[in-house]
Design a protein around this motif. Structure first.
Motif, PDB file in Angstrom:
ATOM      1  N   GLY A  99       6.158   5.080  20.444  1.00 59.27           N
ATOM      2  CA  GLY A  99       7.396   5.835  20.357  1.00 59.27           C
ATOM      3  C   GLY A  99       7.637   6.551  21.675  1.00 59.27           C
ATOM      4  N   ASN A 100       8.813   7.138  21.814  1.00 62.84           N
ATOM      5  CA  ASN A 100       9.157   7.842  23.047  1.00 62.84           C
ATOM      6  C   ASN A 100       8.467   9.184  23.165  1.00 62.84           C
ATOM      7  OD1 ASN A 100      10.893   5.868  24.131  1.00 62.84           O
ATOM      8  ND2 ASN A 100      12.500   6.519  22.722  1.00 62.84           N
ATOM      9  N   ASN A 101       8.017   9.743  22.011  1.00 65.79           N
ATOM     10  CA  ASN A 101       7.336  11.035  22.023  1.00 65.79           C
ATOM     11  C   ASN A 101       6.352  11.067  20.848  1.00 65.79           C
ATOM     12  OD1 ASN A 101       8.835  11.824  19.620  1.00 65.79           O
ATOM     13  ND2 ASN A 101      10.574  12.189  20.990  1.00 65.79           N
ATOM     14  N   LEU A 102       5.639  12.172  20.698  1.00 66.31           N
ATOM     15  CA  LEU A 102       4.628  12.261  19.646  1.00 66.31           C
ATOM     16  C   LEU A 102       5.242  12.082  18.263  1.00 66.31           C
ATOM     17  CD1 LEU A 102       1.697  12.787  18.831  1.00 66.31           C
ATOM     18  CD2 LEU A 102       2.233  15.228  18.818  1.00 66.31           C
ATOM     19  N   HIS A 103       6.374  12.717  18.014  1.00 68.50           N
ATOM     20  CA  HIS A 103       7.017  12.616  16.706  1.00 68.50           C
ATOM     21  C   HIS A 103       7.362  11.156  16.369  1.00 68.50           C
ATOM     22  CE1 HIS A 103       9.352  13.809  13.214  1.00 68.50           C
ATOM     23  NE2 HIS A 103      10.262  12.945  13.635  1.00 68.50           N
ATOM     24  N   GLU A 104       7.992  10.446  17.287  1.00 66.26           N
ATOM     25  CA  GLU A 104       8.357   9.054  17.038  1.00 66.26           C
ATOM     26  C   GLU A 104       7.125   8.168  16.844  1.00 66.26           C
ATOM     27  OE1 GLU A 104      10.976   7.494  20.016  1.00 66.26           O
ATOM     28  OE2 GLU A 104      12.505   9.036  19.657  1.00 66.26           O
ATOM     29  N   THR A 105       6.075   8.438  17.608  1.00 66.78           N
ATOM     30  CA  THR A 105       4.850   7.652  17.488  1.00 66.78           C
ATOM     31  C   THR A 105       4.198   7.862  16.131  1.00 66.78           C
ATOM     32  OG1 THR A 105       4.536   7.834  19.877  1.00 66.78           O
ATOM     33  CG2 THR A 105       2.631   7.129  18.580  1.00 66.78           C
ATOM     34  N   VAL A 106       4.121   9.097  15.678  1.00 73.31           N
ATOM     35  CA  VAL A 106       3.544   9.388  14.363  1.00 73.31           C
ATOM     36  C   VAL A 106       4.433   8.823  13.248  1.00 73.31           C
ATOM     37  CG1 VAL A 106       2.860  11.229  12.774  1.00 73.31           C
ATOM     38  CG2 VAL A 106       2.234  11.366  15.187  1.00 73.31           C
ATOM     39  N   ALA A 107       5.749   8.861  13.429  1.00 74.77           N
ATOM     40  CA  ALA A 107       6.655   8.283  12.439  1.00 74.77           C
ATOM     41  C   ALA A 107       6.417   6.779  12.313  1.00 74.77           C
ATOM     42  CB  ALA A 107       8.108   8.570  12.813  1.00 74.77           C
ATOM     43  N   GLU A 108       6.166   6.101  13.416  1.00 77.63           N
ATOM     44  CA  GLU A 108       5.848   4.671  13.374  1.00 77.63           C
ATOM     45  C   GLU A 108       4.515   4.436  12.662  1.00 77.63           C
ATOM     46  OE1 GLU A 108       7.687   1.895  14.246  1.00 77.63           O
ATOM     47  OE2 GLU A 108       9.232   3.444  14.315  1.00 77.63           O
ATOM     48  N   TYR A 109       3.546   5.302  12.918  1.00 79.77           N
ATOM     49  CA  TYR A 109       2.245   5.222  12.232  1.00 79.77           C
ATOM     50  C   TYR A 109       2.436   5.372  10.719  1.00 79.77           C
ATOM     51  CZ  TYR A 109      -2.051   7.093  10.263  1.00 79.77           C
ATOM     52  OH  TYR A 109      -3.119   7.346   9.451  1.00 79.77           O
ATOM     53  N   ASP A 110       3.299   6.281  10.297  1.00 80.71           N
ATOM     54  CA  ASP A 110       3.550   6.507   8.872  1.00 80.71           C
ATOM     55  C   ASP A 110       4.137   5.280   8.182  1.00 80.71           C
ATOM     56  OD1 ASP A 110       2.567   9.083   8.868  1.00 80.71           O
ATOM     57  OD2 ASP A 110       4.544  10.028   9.071  1.00 80.71           O
ATOM     58  N   ARG A 111       4.753   4.395   8.930  1.00 86.49           N
ATOM     59  CA  ARG A 111       5.316   3.178   8.337  1.00 86.49           C
ATOM     60  C   ARG A 111       4.229   2.246   7.809  1.00 86.49           C
ATOM     61  NH1 ARG A 111      10.509   1.478  11.977  1.00 86.49           N
ATOM     62  NH2 ARG A 111      11.932   2.841  10.843  1.00 86.49           N
ATOM     63  N   LEU A 112       3.016   2.397   8.313  1.00 87.62           N
ATOM     64  CA  LEU A 112       1.866   1.653   7.781  1.00 87.62           C
ATOM     65  C   LEU A 112       1.222   2.526   6.707  1.00 87.62           C
ATOM     66  CD1 LEU A 112       0.308   0.353  11.117  1.00 87.62           C
ATOM     67  CD2 LEU A 112       1.645  -0.964   9.463  1.00 87.62           C
ATOM     68  N   SER A 113       1.971   2.784   5.651  1.00 86.86           N
ATOM     69  CA  SER A 113       1.586   3.801   4.675  1.00 86.86           C
ATOM     70  C   SER A 113       0.683   3.267   3.566  1.00 86.86           C
ATOM     71  CB  SER A 113       2.831   4.444   4.068  1.00 86.86           C
ATOM     72  OG  SER A 113       3.578   3.464   3.377  1.00 86.86           O
ATOM     73  N   PHE A 114      -0.256   2.411   3.921  1.00 89.54           N
ATOM     74  CA  PHE A 114      -1.194   1.906   2.938  1.00 89.54           C
ATOM     75  C   PHE A 114      -2.613   2.264   3.353  1.00 89.54           C
ATOM     76  CE2 PHE A 114      -0.388  -1.433   5.995  1.00 89.54           C
ATOM     77  CZ  PHE A 114      -1.635  -1.952   6.290  1.00 89.54           C
ATOM     78  N   ALA A 115      -3.446   2.482   2.359  1.00 92.65           N
ATOM     79  CA  ALA A 115      -4.843   2.850   2.611  1.00 92.65           C
ATOM     80  C   ALA A 115      -5.676   1.591   2.843  1.00 92.65           C
ATOM     81  CB  ALA A 115      -5.389   3.619   1.410  1.00 92.65           C
ATOM     82  N   ASP A 116      -6.888   1.791   3.323  1.00 90.13           N
ATOM     83  CA  ASP A 116      -7.827   0.685   3.445  1.00 90.13           C
ATOM     84  C   ASP A 116      -8.070   0.081   2.066  1.00 90.13           C
ATOM     85  OD1 ASP A 116      -7.995   1.426   6.102  1.00 90.13           O
ATOM     86  OD2 ASP A 116      -9.985   2.302   5.926  1.00 90.13           O
ATOM     87  N   VAL A 117      -8.360  -1.212   2.026  1.00 92.85           N
ATOM     88  CA  VAL A 117      -8.660  -1.913   0.775  1.00 92.85           C
ATOM     89  C   VAL A 117     -10.069  -2.481   0.916  1.00 92.85           C
ATOM     90  CG1 VAL A 117      -7.991  -3.785  -0.774  1.00 92.85           C
ATOM     91  CG2 VAL A 117      -6.232  -2.465   0.428  1.00 92.85           C
ATOM     92  N   ALA A 118     -11.006  -1.967   0.135  1.00 93.59           N
ATOM     93  CA  ALA A 118     -12.413  -2.340   0.284  1.00 93.59           C
ATOM     94  C   ALA A 118     -12.755  -3.676  -0.356  1.00 93.59           C
ATOM     95  CB  ALA A 118     -13.302  -1.245  -0.297  1.00 93.59           C
ATOM     96  N   ALA A 119     -12.140  -3.974  -1.506  1.00 95.50           N
ATOM     97  CA  ALA A 119     -12.554  -5.167  -2.238  1.00 95.50           C
ATOM     98  C   ALA A 119     -11.420  -5.685  -3.120  1.00 95.50           C
ATOM     99  CB  ALA A 119     -13.763  -4.844  -3.108  1.00 95.50           C
ATOM    100  N   CYS A 120     -11.545  -6.921  -3.528  1.00 97.82           N
ATOM    101  CA  CYS A 120     -10.590  -7.550  -4.432  1.00 97.82           C
ATOM    102  C   CYS A 120     -10.597  -6.820  -5.767  1.00 97.82           C
ATOM    103  CB  CYS A 120     -10.986  -9.018  -4.633  1.00 97.82           C
ATOM    104  SG  CYS A 120     -10.011  -9.891  -5.865  1.00 97.82           S
ATOM    105  N   GLY A 121      -9.418  -6.576  -6.302  1.00100.24           N
ATOM    106  CA  GLY A 121      -9.302  -5.899  -7.582  1.00100.24           C
ATOM    107  C   GLY A 121      -9.581  -6.800  -8.767  1.00100.24           C
ATOM    108  N   ILE A 122      -9.779  -8.096  -8.537  1.00 95.80           N
ATOM    109  CA  ILE A 122     -10.075  -9.037  -9.619  1.00 95.80           C
ATOM    110  C   ILE A 122     -11.567  -9.372  -9.646  1.00 95.80           C
ATOM    111  CG2 ILE A 122      -9.592 -11.331 -10.584  1.00 95.80           C
ATOM    112  CD1 ILE A 122      -7.184  -9.410 -10.755  1.00 95.80           C
ATOM    113  N   CYS A 123     -12.121  -9.848  -8.518  1.00 94.94           N
ATOM    114  CA  CYS A 123     -13.523 -10.297  -8.508  1.00 94.94           C
ATOM    115  C   CYS A 123     -14.473  -9.358  -7.773  1.00 94.94           C
ATOM    116  CB  CYS A 123     -13.630 -11.710  -7.935  1.00 94.94           C
ATOM    117  SG  CYS A 123     -13.431 -11.818  -6.136  1.00 94.94           S
ATOM    118  N   GLY A 124     -13.943  -8.383  -7.041  1.00 96.20           N
ATOM    119  CA  GLY A 124     -14.791  -7.422  -6.333  1.00 96.20           C
ATOM    120  C   GLY A 124     -15.275  -7.877  -4.968  1.00 96.20           C
TER     121      GLY A 124
END
Length: 113
Positions: free
Chosen positions: A21-46
């Protein structure tokens, strides 16, 4: 131009994304667009043998998902209607991730296999 490297762990893999982004606010706003957490394992088979996947249905609907390489289950990313650049993992009403078991006959909401 400011840049921020973001690491997301999906199963045993790490994926690195660079947002800017052009500044800290824009850069953090772009980061927020990846608003998903890490996924450790498959929810069906693990399994932690997960990967990112993408596809296009009917030549115009773009889907991104996390797929299990062992049982072929997947979870699809959603996008906000007012901002199609913000991604989140779909969840069920109870809050758990909406993993779908592999089925060769399964179709999505738009009737696509």
């Amino acid at each position: 131009m400011l840049q921020l490297m973001v690491t997301k762990r999906i199963g045993r893999r790490q994926f690195h994304f660079t947002v800017s982004g052009n500044n800290l606010h824009e850069t953090v706003a772009e980061y927020d667009r990846l608003s998903f957490a890490d996924v450790a394992a498959c929810g069906i088979c693990g399994s932690d043998n997960l990967d990112l996947a993408s596809r296009v249905a009917q030549g115009k609907f773009k889907y991104t998902s996390i797929k299990c390489r062992d049982c072929r289950a997947d979870i699809t990313f959603g996008k906000r209607e007012d901002d199609d650049q913000t991604y989140f993992l779909r969840r069920r009403e109870g809050g758990e991730l909406d993993w779908k078991a592999f089925s060769p006959d399964r179709t999505d909401a738009k009737g696509e296999k």
